[in-house]
Design a protein around this motif. Structure first.
Motif, PDB file in Angstrom:
ATOM      1  N   GLY A 115     -32.779 -39.136 -47.420  1.00  8.12           N
ATOM      2  CA  GLY A 115     -31.430 -39.341 -47.923  1.00  8.12           C
ATOM      3  C   GLY A 115     -30.534 -38.132 -47.795  1.00  8.12           C
ATOM      4  N   GLY A 116     -31.118 -36.998 -47.446  1.00  6.83           N
ATOM      5  CA  GLY A 116     -30.344 -35.769 -47.318  1.00  6.83           C
ATOM      6  C   GLY A 116     -29.624 -35.655 -45.985  1.00  6.83           C
ATOM      7  N   SER A 117     -28.979 -34.499 -45.786  1.00  7.26           N
ATOM      8  CA  SER A 117     -28.174 -34.271 -44.582  1.00  7.26           C
ATOM      9  C   SER A 117     -28.494 -32.918 -43.966  1.00  7.26           C
ATOM     10  CB  SER A 117     -26.681 -34.312 -44.925  1.00  7.26           C
ATOM     11  OG  SER A 117     -26.288 -35.571 -45.421  1.00  7.26           O
ATOM     12  N   LEU A 118     -28.303 -32.850 -42.661  1.00 10.65           N
ATOM     13  CA  LEU A 118     -28.379 -31.603 -41.912  1.00 10.65           C
ATOM     14  C   LEU A 118     -27.337 -31.649 -40.810  1.00 10.65           C
ATOM     15  CD1 LEU A 118     -32.222 -31.016 -41.323  1.00 10.65           C
ATOM     16  CD2 LEU A 118     -30.721 -29.601 -42.730  1.00 10.65           C
ATOM     17  N   ARG A 119     -26.871 -30.483 -40.403  1.00 13.24           N
ATOM     18  CA  ARG A 119     -25.997 -30.399 -39.249  1.00 13.24           C
ATOM     19  C   ARG A 119     -26.623 -29.469 -38.218  1.00 13.24           C
ATOM     20  NH1 ARG A 119     -19.790 -28.244 -38.421  1.00 13.24           N
ATOM     21  NH2 ARG A 119     -20.839 -26.218 -38.671  1.00 13.24           N
ATOM     22  N   LEU A 120     -26.904 -30.014 -37.062  1.00 18.12           N
ATOM     23  CA  LEU A 120     -27.438 -29.221 -35.962  1.00 18.12           C
ATOM     24  C   LEU A 120     -26.296 -28.717 -35.079  1.00 18.12           C
ATOM     25  CD1 LEU A 120     -30.465 -31.437 -34.828  1.00 18.12           C
ATOM     26  CD2 LEU A 120     -30.356 -29.731 -36.654  1.00 18.12           C
ATOM     27  N   SER A 121     -26.486 -27.527 -34.541  1.00 13.18           N
ATOM     28  CA  SER A 121     -25.506 -26.942 -33.626  1.00 13.18           C
ATOM     29  C   SER A 121     -26.171 -26.627 -32.299  1.00 13.18           C
ATOM     30  CB  SER A 121     -24.924 -25.653 -34.219  1.00 13.18           C
ATOM     31  OG  SER A 121     -24.267 -25.890 -35.435  1.00 13.18           O
ATOM     32  N   CYS A 122     -25.416 -26.806 -31.236  1.00 13.03           N
ATOM     33  CA  CYS A 122     -25.876 -26.465 -29.888  1.00 13.03           C
ATOM     34  C   CYS A 122     -24.786 -25.602 -29.258  1.00 13.03           C
ATOM     35  CB  CYS A 122     -26.119 -27.718 -29.062  1.00 13.03           C
ATOM     36  SG  CYS A 122     -26.495 -27.413 -27.321  1.00 13.03           S
ATOM     37  N   ALA A 123     -25.050 -24.304 -29.191  1.00 16.09           N
ATOM     38  CA  ALA A 123     -24.075 -23.368 -28.639  1.00 16.09           C
ATOM     39  C   ALA A 123     -24.344 -23.166 -27.157  1.00 16.09           C
ATOM     40  CB  ALA A 123     -24.153 -22.041 -29.379  1.00 16.09           C
ATOM     41  N   ALA A 124     -23.319 -23.404 -26.342  1.00 13.46           N
ATOM     42  CA  ALA A 124     -23.452 -23.303 -24.889  1.00 13.46           C
ATOM     43  C   ALA A 124     -22.779 -22.030 -24.389  1.00 13.46           C
ATOM     44  CB  ALA A 124     -22.825 -24.510 -24.223  1.00 13.46           C
ATOM     45  N   SER A 125     -23.403 -21.400 -23.412  1.00 13.13           N
ATOM     46  CA  SER A 125     -22.808 -20.200 -22.819  1.00 13.13           C
ATOM     47  C   SER A 125     -23.208 -20.117 -21.358  1.00 13.13           C
ATOM     48  CB  SER A 125     -23.278 -18.943 -23.567  1.00 13.13           C
ATOM     49  OG  SER A 125     -24.668 -18.792 -23.466  1.00 13.13           O
ATOM     50  N   GLY A 126     -22.420 -19.331 -20.620  1.00 16.87           N
ATOM     51  CA  GLY A 126     -22.751 -19.088 -19.225  1.00 16.87           C
ATOM     52  C   GLY A 126     -22.165 -20.082 -18.241  1.00 16.87           C
ATOM     53  N   PHE A 127     -21.370 -21.027 -18.732  1.00 16.25           N
ATOM     54  CA  PHE A 127     -20.753 -21.979 -17.814  1.00 16.25           C
ATOM     55  C   PHE A 127     -19.502 -22.558 -18.450  1.00 16.25           C
ATOM     56  CE2 PHE A 127     -22.008 -26.127 -19.729  1.00 16.25           C
ATOM     57  CZ  PHE A 127     -22.869 -25.659 -20.712  1.00 16.25           C
ATOM     58  N   SER A 128     -18.636 -23.061 -17.603  1.00 13.42           N
ATOM     59  CA  SER A 128     -17.439 -23.746 -18.076  1.00 13.42           C
ATOM     60  C   SER A 128     -17.795 -25.198 -18.302  1.00 13.42           C
ATOM     61  CB  SER A 128     -16.318 -23.656 -17.037  1.00 13.42           C
ATOM     62  OG  SER A 128     -15.199 -24.413 -17.447  1.00 13.42           O
TER      63      SER A 128
END
Length: 128
Positions: A15-28
């Motif tokens: 019932g809980g929540s999480l927020r995942l992040s995906c940080a991109a680098s090295g390309f447009s």
């Protein structure tokens, strides 16, 4: 050098929540597709949600519709996966991946073609 770095996993009660992040680098990342995939122990990797960065079109697997939301921040070059109403069956290692060649987000998520990059993964555990 194209690189994806996930963060935000952890242990949460049902019932809980999480927020995942995906940080991109090295390309447009314009015109790229970014997807979230997961793999539970003993199971095959499956597509969870995918987004087309330029157009914003999204795809969700049926089991997460209405609970998960994918979004992107073009200034931070980051894709998020907001996960609400988590269930024990959501427990898995979550990976993000990037795909440049022409593909619908549905095709990317459902067939998991050869990706241009994968992140290292982040563990999500849903348990009492």
């Amino acid at each position: 050098q194209l690189q994806l770095v996930e963060s935000g996993g952890g242990l949460v009660q049902p019932g809980g929540s999480l927020r995942l992040s995906c940080a991109a680098s090295g390309f447009s990342w314009d015109f790229w597709r970014i997807g979230w995939f997961r793999q539970a122990p003993g199971k095959e990797r499956e597509g969870v949600s995918c987004i087309y960065i330029s157009g914003g079109s999204t795809y969700y697997r049926d089991s997460v519709k209405g609970r998960f939301t994918i979004s992107r921040d073009n200034v931070k070059n980051t894709v998020y996966l907001q996960m609400n109403s988590l269930k024990p069956e959501d427990t898995a290692v979550y990976y993000c991946a990037a795909l440049k060649r022409l593909s619908t987000v549905q095709h990317m998520c459902e067939t998991i073609p050869r990706m241009d990059a994968w992140g290292q993964g982040t563990q999500v555990t849903v348990s009492e």
